[in-house]
Design a protein around this motif. Sequence first.
Motif, PDB file in Angstrom:
ATOM      1  N   GLU A   3      -5.782  21.232 -55.420  1.00 42.49           N
ATOM      2  CA  GLU A   3      -6.017  20.618 -54.167  1.00 42.49           C
ATOM      3  C   GLU A   3      -6.448  19.108 -54.390  1.00 42.49           C
ATOM      4  N   LEU A   4      -7.188  18.598 -55.337  1.00 46.19           N
ATOM      5  CA  LEU A   4      -7.416  17.190 -55.464  1.00 46.19           C
ATOM      6  C   LEU A   4      -6.048  16.684 -55.766  1.00 46.19           C
ATOM      7  N   ARG A  37      -2.885  17.251 -55.075  1.00 45.27           N
ATOM      8  CA  ARG A  37      -2.171  17.367 -53.854  1.00 45.27           C
ATOM      9  C   ARG A  37      -2.528  16.301 -52.908  1.00 45.27           C
ATOM     10  N   GLU A  38      -4.093  16.136 -52.821  1.00 40.17           N
ATOM     11  CA  GLU A  38      -4.246  15.162 -51.872  1.00 40.17           C
ATOM     12  C   GLU A  38      -4.142  13.815 -52.381  1.00 40.17           C
ATOM     13  N   LEU A  39      -4.297  13.528 -53.693  1.00 42.20           N
ATOM     14  CA  LEU A  39      -4.140  12.259 -54.133  1.00 42.20           C
ATOM     15  C   LEU A  39      -2.591  11.843 -54.154  1.00 42.20           C
ATOM     16  N   LYS A  40      -1.718  12.990 -54.448  1.00 41.44           N
ATOM     17  CA  LYS A  40      -0.244  12.581 -54.096  1.00 41.44           C
ATOM     18  C   LYS A  40       0.064  12.150 -52.699  1.00 41.44           C
ATOM     19  N   GLN A  41      -0.404  13.201 -51.796  1.00 41.67           N
ATOM     20  CA  GLN A  41      -0.192  12.726 -50.400  1.00 41.67           C
ATOM     21  C   GLN A  41      -0.457  11.273 -49.999  1.00 41.67           C
ATOM     22  N   ALA A  42      -1.677  10.899 -50.459  1.00 41.85           N
ATOM     23  CA  ALA A  42      -2.493   9.507 -50.179  1.00 41.85           C
ATOM     24  C   ALA A  42      -1.654   8.410 -50.808  1.00 41.85           C
ATOM     25  N   ASP A  53      -1.832   7.848 -54.169  1.00 41.25           N
ATOM     26  CA  ASP A  53      -2.821   7.622 -55.163  1.00 41.25           C
ATOM     27  C   ASP A  53      -2.382   7.776 -56.508  1.00 41.25           C
ATOM     28  N   SER A  60      -9.459  23.742 -57.243  1.00 40.47           N
ATOM     29  CA  SER A  60      -9.836  22.630 -56.674  1.00 40.47           C
ATOM     30  C   SER A  60      -9.098  21.501 -57.569  1.00 40.47           C
TER      31      SER A  60
END
Length: 78
Positions: A5-6, A8-13, A15, A2
Amino acid sequence: DSDHELARELKQAGDILPLEQILAKVQKLHPGHVLEVELEKEQQHYVYEIETVDTKGNVWEMQFNAKTGELLKSKKEK
């Protein structure tokens, strides 16, 4: 998983910066080997906490603003 995953999501956004960019800064400051990397949320922003051992055997703990890459803290462990 997790945490990855977090991150990866923050990088893609947009942030946080990619870890590779932060590690490049680490190597310029204290060339050596990375011992540990953590991504922590502190107040309203994320911080990369990185522990390294330099070529002389000194252990360093550094904190970087994960969005800007700014070095927030660097200390040599005793």
